[in-house]
Design a protein around this motif. Structure first.
Motif, short mmCIF file in Angstrom:
data_model
loop_
_atom_site.label_atom_id
_atom_site.label_comp_id
_atom_site.label_asym_id
_atom_site.label_seq_id
_atom_site.Cartn_x
_atom_site.Cartn_y
_atom_site.Cartn_z
N UNK A 171 45.84 48.85 32.68
CA UNK A 171 45.87 47.55 32.00
C UNK A 171 45.32 46.46 32.92
N UNK A 172 45.72 46.51 34.17
CA UNK A 172 45.25 45.52 35.15
C UNK A 172 43.72 45.51 35.21
N UNK A 173 43.13 46.68 35.28
CA UNK A 173 41.67 46.77 35.36
C UNK A 173 41.01 46.18 34.11
N UNK A 174 41.62 46.43 32.96
CA UNK A 174 41.08 45.88 31.72
C UNK A 174 41.19 44.36 31.70
N UNK A 175 42.32 43.85 32.14
CA UNK A 175 42.53 42.40 32.16
C UNK A 175 41.55 41.72 33.14
N UNK A 176 41.29 42.38 34.26
CA UNK A 176 40.33 41.84 35.21
C UNK A 176 38.93 41.79 34.61
N UNK A 177 38.64 42.72 33.71
CA UNK A 177 37.35 42.70 33.01
C UNK A 177 37.27 41.48 32.10
N UNK A 178 38.35 41.21 31.38
CA UNK A 178 38.35 40.07 30.46
C UNK A 178 38.06 38.75 31.19
N UNK A 179 38.64 38.58 32.38
CA UNK A 179 38.54 37.29 33.06
C UNK A 179 37.37 37.20 34.04
N UNK A 180 36.62 38.26 34.19
CA UNK A 180 35.46 38.26 35.07
C UNK A 180 34.49 37.16 34.67
N UNK A 181 33.95 36.38 35.58
CA UNK A 181 34.01 36.51 37.05
C UNK A 181 34.99 35.54 37.71
N UNK A 182 36.04 35.14 37.00
CA UNK A 182 36.97 34.14 37.53
C UNK A 182 38.38 34.69 37.66
N UNK A 183 38.49 35.91 38.16
CA UNK A 183 39.80 36.56 38.28
C UNK A 183 40.74 35.79 39.18
N UNK A 184 40.24 35.23 40.26
CA UNK A 184 41.11 34.54 41.22
C UNK A 184 41.78 33.31 40.60
N UNK A 185 41.13 32.71 39.61
CA UNK A 185 41.73 31.54 38.96
C UNK A 185 42.93 31.94 38.09
N UNK A 186 42.80 33.07 37.41
CA UNK A 186 43.87 33.51 36.50
C UNK A 186 45.00 34.19 37.27
N UNK A 187 44.65 35.04 38.21
CA UNK A 187 45.65 35.80 38.96
C UNK A 187 45.89 35.15 40.33
#
Length: 307
Positions: free
Chosen positions: A241-257
Motif C-alpha cells: 500500500x505504501x508503494x502505491x500511495x507513493x506513486x499517487x503523490x509522485x513527485x512530491x512524496x516528501x510534502x505528504x509524508x
C-alpha cells in the motif's frame, strides 16, 4: 537433469530448434541456471520468438546485466519487440554502472526507432491512444500505457507532456508516465498537474524513480522497526500500500509524508482496529488516506477517473 554437453554441442552447431527441444522438457532448470537461461533465450531469439525470449530473459535480468553477451542479447530482444521504453531505461542503467562501448547500443536503438517511424499508421494509432489516455477507463488506459512502450522516445515524451497536464488522467497512470520519462533520461522542465489540482513546474533532471526518495526510506525503516519481527505478513501488506500511495503523490512524496512515523502509526491503528491518536498531523493524514482509498477503489473497479 539436462545433459549440458548436448546443449553446448547444439549451440555450437547453431541448431537452435534442437536447443529448444532439449531445454523445454526441463524448463524449471532455467530458473536456477543462468547460463541455461541464456542458451534458451538465445535459441528463442534465433528462431524469432522475440516476445517469449524477452519474457524468460526478464526472469534472470541480473545475469543479463552483468554478462557482456547477455547484455547484447537482452538489448537486441527489446529492440526486436520494439520495446523502446525499456531499451532506453536499460541504457540508462548501463550508463549509471559505467559500462563502456555503449555507442553501438545507442546507434542500434536510434536505427530501430527510425524504422518504427516508417510504420506510420501503427505509430500514429498508438500515439493517438496515448495522447487521449485520460479519456479511457483504467483497464483500457493501462493497455494504452503498455502499448506506448513501443513508441520512440521523442514521440513518447511529446505525448507525455500532454498527459502531465490532463486532469482526467488517473494519478497512478500520470505518475507512471512521469517515472518512465525520468528513467528514459529526458531532461528539462515540464508542467505537471498534481493532486492539489494545480499545475507545477517540475525539473526532470532533479527527479529519480517513484520509490527513490527520503520519504520512502523513512517509511520503510519505520515499518521494518515496528513489524519485521512482529508481523511480517502485515509488513508485506502495508508495504505494498505504501508503494502505491507513493506513486499517487509522485513527485512530491516528501510534502505528504513529512511525518513518516506518524503515518506508520496511523496505518497500524487502521489494521489493528484501534482508535486513531489525536494529533496535529491526524486530520491531514485522514484527508490523504481518503484520497488514496478512492484512487485505489477506482483501479479495483476499473472505472473512469474524475468523471
Amino acid at each position: 537433469m539436462i545433459e549440458s554437453e548436448q546443449i553446448k554441442q547444439a549451440v555450437a552447431d547453431e541448431n537452435w530448434q534442437n536447443v529448444l527441444n532439449l531445454i523445454e522438457a526441463n524448463l524449471d532448470e532455467i530458473q536456477i541456471n543462468s547460463k541455461l537461461n541464456y542458451f534458451f533465450v538465445l535459441s528463442l531469439f534465433q528462431t524469432k520468438h522475440y516476445v517469449e525470449g524477452l519474457k524468460y530473459a526478464n526472469d534472470a535480468v541480473d545475469f543479463y546485466m552483468q554478462d557482456e553477451q547477455g547484455r547484447e542479447l537482452y538489448f537486441s530482444l527489446m529492440l526486436a519487440c520494439q520495446d523502446f521504453l525499456d531499451a532506453h531505461r536499460f541504457l540508462g542503467v548501463l550508463h549509471k554502472h559505467h559500462f563502456e562501448d555503449l555507442q553501438e547500443f545507442e546507434a542500434k536503438l536510434m536505427t530501430a526507432e527510425s524504422e518504427a517511424r516508417k510504420q506510420s499508421q501503427t505509430l500514429n494509432q498508438r500515439l493517438k491512444k496515448f495522447y487521449h489516455i485520460g479519456d479511457l477507463a483504467i483497464v483500457a488506459a493501462n493497455k494504452a500505457l503498455e502499448a506506448a512502450k513501443e513508441l520512440p522516445a521523442t514521440e513518447y515524451f511529446q505525448a507525455a507532456q500532454f498527459i502531465f497536464v490532463d486532469p482526467f488522467v488517473h494519478p497512478l497512470i500520470r505518475a507512471t508516465v512521469l517515472e518512465n520519462v525520468v528513467l528514459m533520461g529526458q531532461q528539462g522542465t515540464i508542467s505537471y498537474y498534481w493532486l492539489d489540482k494545480q499545475n507545477h513546474d517540475v525539473v526532470l533532471d532533479d527527479l529519480k524513480g517513484i520509490l527513490d526518495n527520503p520519504a520512502n526510506q523513512k517509511l520503510t525503516d519505520s515499518l521494518q522497526k515496528k513489524l519485521a519481527n512482529r508481523d511480517p505478513i502485515m509488513l508485506t501488506g502495508i508495504s505494498k500500500e505504501k508503494d502505491l500511495y507513493l506513486s499517487y503523490v509522485y513527485p512530491f512524496a516528501d510534502q505528504v509524508f513529512s511525518d513518516p512515523d506518524r503515518w506508520v502509526e496511523y496505518w497500524l491503528d487502521e489494521y489493528y482496529g484501534r482508535i486513531h491518536q489525536d494529533g496535529e498531523a491526524t486530520p491531514s493524514i485522514e484527508k490523504w488516506q481518503r484520497k488514496f482509498k478512492d484512487f485505489t477503489q477506482q483501479i479495483l473497479d476499473g472505472t473512469d477517473y474524475n468523471k
